[in-house]
Design a protein around this motif. Structure first.
Motif, PDB file in Angstrom:
ATOM      1  N   GLY A  41       9.638   2.092  -5.234  1.00  0.00           N
ATOM      2  CA  GLY A  41      10.928   1.727  -5.804  1.00  0.00           C
ATOM      3  C   GLY A  41      12.055   2.357  -5.021  1.00  0.00           C
ATOM      4  N   ASP A  42      13.238   1.793  -5.106  1.00  0.00           N
ATOM      5  CA  ASP A  42      14.411   2.316  -4.408  1.00  0.00           C
ATOM      6  C   ASP A  42      14.137   2.528  -2.925  1.00  0.00           C
ATOM      7  OD1 ASP A  42      15.939   2.367  -6.786  1.00  0.00           O
ATOM      8  OD2 ASP A  42      15.032   4.285  -7.331  1.00  0.00           O
ATOM      9  N   GLY A  43      13.333   1.630  -2.335  1.00  0.00           N
ATOM     10  CA  GLY A  43      13.064   1.677  -0.907  1.00  0.00           C
ATOM     11  C   GLY A  43      12.079   2.728  -0.455  1.00  0.00           C
ATOM     12  N   GLY A  44      11.364   3.364  -1.389  1.00  0.00           N
ATOM     13  CA  GLY A  44      10.424   4.404  -0.983  1.00  0.00           C
ATOM     14  C   GLY A  44       9.222   4.485  -1.894  1.00  0.00           C
ATOM     15  N   PHE A  45       8.319   5.391  -1.550  1.00  0.00           N
ATOM     16  CA  PHE A  45       7.095   5.621  -2.302  1.00  0.00           C
ATOM     17  C   PHE A  45       7.190   6.983  -2.972  1.00  0.00           C
ATOM     18  CE2 PHE A  45       6.178   2.723   1.129  1.00  0.00           C
ATOM     19  CZ  PHE A  45       5.452   1.730   0.504  1.00  0.00           C
ATOM     20  N   PHE A  46       6.769   7.059  -4.238  1.00  0.00           N
ATOM     21  CA  PHE A  46       6.956   8.282  -5.007  1.00  0.00           C
ATOM     22  C   PHE A  46       5.737   8.589  -5.883  1.00  0.00           C
ATOM     23  CE2 PHE A  46      11.022   6.219  -4.334  1.00  0.00           C
ATOM     24  CZ  PHE A  46      11.766   7.228  -3.746  1.00  0.00           C
ATOM     25  N   HIS A  47       5.491   9.862  -6.097  1.00  0.00           N
ATOM     26  CA  HIS A  47       4.578  10.437  -7.091  1.00  0.00           C
ATOM     27  C   HIS A  47       3.093  10.178  -6.869  1.00  0.00           C
ATOM     28  CE1 HIS A  47       8.095  10.760 -10.146  1.00  0.00           C
ATOM     29  NE2 HIS A  47       8.294  11.479  -9.064  1.00  0.00           N
ATOM     30  N   GLU A  48       2.667   9.877  -5.655  1.00  0.00           N
ATOM     31  CA  GLU A  48       1.230   9.753  -5.391  1.00  0.00           C
ATOM     32  C   GLU A  48       0.575  11.086  -5.723  1.00  0.00           C
ATOM     33  OE1 GLU A  48      -2.398  10.512  -3.249  1.00  0.00           O
ATOM     34  OE2 GLU A  48      -0.530  11.290  -2.449  1.00  0.00           O
ATOM     35  N   GLU A 108      -7.106   1.069  -0.258  1.00  0.00           N
ATOM     36  CA  GLU A 108      -8.539   1.209  -0.496  1.00  0.00           C
ATOM     37  C   GLU A 108      -8.802   2.214  -1.615  1.00  0.00           C
ATOM     38  OE1 GLU A 108     -10.025   2.244   3.366  1.00  0.00           O
ATOM     39  OE2 GLU A 108      -9.690   0.225   4.152  1.00  0.00           O
ATOM     40  N   LYS A 109      -7.968   3.232  -1.700  1.00  0.00           N
ATOM     41  CA  LYS A 109      -8.140   4.282  -2.706  1.00  0.00           C
ATOM     42  C   LYS A 109      -7.540   3.888  -4.055  1.00  0.00           C
ATOM     43  CE  LYS A 109      -7.045   9.205  -3.335  1.00  0.00           C
ATOM     44  NZ  LYS A 109      -6.432  10.388  -2.684  1.00  0.00           N
ATOM     45  N   TYR A 110      -6.326   3.348  -4.043  1.00  0.00           N
ATOM     46  CA  TYR A 110      -5.554   3.121  -5.265  1.00  0.00           C
ATOM     47  C   TYR A 110      -5.324   1.667  -5.656  1.00  0.00           C
ATOM     48  CZ  TYR A 110      -3.968   8.003  -4.870  1.00  0.00           C
ATOM     49  OH  TYR A 110      -3.889   9.363  -4.798  1.00  0.00           O
ATOM     50  N   GLY A 111      -5.586   0.723  -4.781  1.00  0.00           N
ATOM     51  CA  GLY A 111      -5.135  -0.633  -5.020  1.00  0.00           C
ATOM     52  C   GLY A 111      -3.698  -0.770  -4.544  1.00  0.00           C
ATOM     53  N   ARG A 112      -3.084  -1.899  -4.836  1.00  0.00           N
ATOM     54  CA  ARG A 112      -1.722  -2.152  -4.358  1.00  0.00           C
ATOM     55  C   ARG A 112      -0.688  -1.817  -5.428  1.00  0.00           C
ATOM     56  NH1 ARG A 112      -1.779  -4.608   0.465  1.00  0.00           N
ATOM     57  NH2 ARG A 112       0.356  -5.363   0.331  1.00  0.00           N
ATOM     58  N   CYS A 155       0.874  -1.161   0.000  1.00  0.00           N
ATOM     59  CA  CYS A 155       0.000   0.000   0.000  1.00  0.00           C
ATOM     60  C   CYS A 155       0.916   1.216   0.000  1.00  0.00           C
ATOM     61  CB  CYS A 155      -0.862   0.045   1.267  1.00  0.00           C
ATOM     62  SG  CYS A 155      -2.007  -1.332   1.443  1.00  0.00           S
ATOM     63  N   TYR A 156       0.567   2.240  -0.754  1.00  0.00           N
ATOM     64  CA  TYR A 156       1.371   3.455  -0.766  1.00  0.00           C
ATOM     65  C   TYR A 156       1.573   3.920   0.683  1.00  0.00           C
ATOM     66  CZ  TYR A 156       3.291   7.800  -2.546  1.00  0.00           C
ATOM     67  OH  TYR A 156       4.144   8.838  -2.845  1.00  0.00           O
ATOM     68  N   ASN A 157       2.808   4.301   1.011  1.00  0.00           N
ATOM     69  CA  ASN A 157       3.187   4.729   2.367  1.00  0.00           C
ATOM     70  C   ASN A 157       2.837   3.693   3.433  1.00  0.00           C
ATOM     71  OD1 ASN A 157       4.513   7.073   1.794  1.00  0.00           O
ATOM     72  ND2 ASN A 157       2.777   8.406   2.208  1.00  0.00           N
ATOM     73  N   ASP A 158       2.711   2.434   3.024  1.00  0.00           N
ATOM     74  CA  ASP A 158       2.361   1.347   3.941  1.00  0.00           C
ATOM     75  C   ASP A 158       1.068   1.615   4.709  1.00  0.00           C
ATOM     76  OD1 ASP A 158       4.565  -0.306   3.277  1.00  0.00           O
ATOM     77  OD2 ASP A 158       5.860   0.872   4.603  1.00  0.00           O
TER      78      ASP A 158
END
Length: 174
Positions: free
Chosen positions: A160-167, A63-67, A54-57
């Protein structure tokens, strides 16, 4: 599409693995999921305890975006659902036969380049695809989208690269 899972009359797909119901849309002769997959694929990697996130865990983002899925999860590199994508993963060369089911529900598959090109042609070309395939809300830098075909692309970002980006800024597809 597997007839026991896909309901063309109601434009829905039920994933038998977890019972989740997804909207679908038909564009030209193709039928696409109109929501991001939200199947929990928990196959561990060498560095991570899962291959889907899940984005940002945060469950609220699922629920909003899917996995969000690693390439190895998208391809089902461990062969849980099909041997076709086995061994495919980050930094690994593989030659699966297409179509690749990967993590998709039974009867569905990851789209190949040619299928994306057919989709773009059916919506007026690649240069206009974003304007007619994106959701009308949720994009941080304005939108200008009509979602004219009910494809409902969301700005779910990526992992990617251990983080979440561009939500809120981009949608990325395998």
């Amino acid at each position: 599409k597997d007839g026991s899972l896909y309901d063309a009359a109601n434009n829905t797909l039920t994933d038998y693995r977890d019972g989740q119901i997804y909207r679908t849309t038909s564009i030209g002769i193709q039928t696409w999921m109109a929501e991001n997959l939200n199947y929990v694929y928990l196959q561990p990697t060498a560095e991570l305890d899962s291959s889907s996130f899940c984005y940002n865990d945060s469950v609220s983002y699922c629920e909003k975006y899917g996995r969000l899925y690693l390439w190895s999860a998208a391809m089902d590199s461990v062969g849980t659902w099909s041997a076709n994508g086995m061994g495919c993963g980050y930094g690994k060369t593989c030659s699966p036969a297409y179509p690749v089911r990967g993590v998709c529900p039974e009867g569905w598959h990851l789209p190949i380049y040619d299928e994306w090109m057919i989709l773009f042609a059916n919506v007026g070309g690649a240069s206009t695809a974003a304007a007619v395939l994106k959701t009308q809300m949720g994009w941080k830098n304005g939108n200008g989208s009509s979602d004219a075909f009910g494809f409902s692309a969301l700005p779910a970002g990526y992992f990617g690269d251990g983080g979440f980006f561009h939500e809120g800024q981009g949608g990325y597809f395998w």
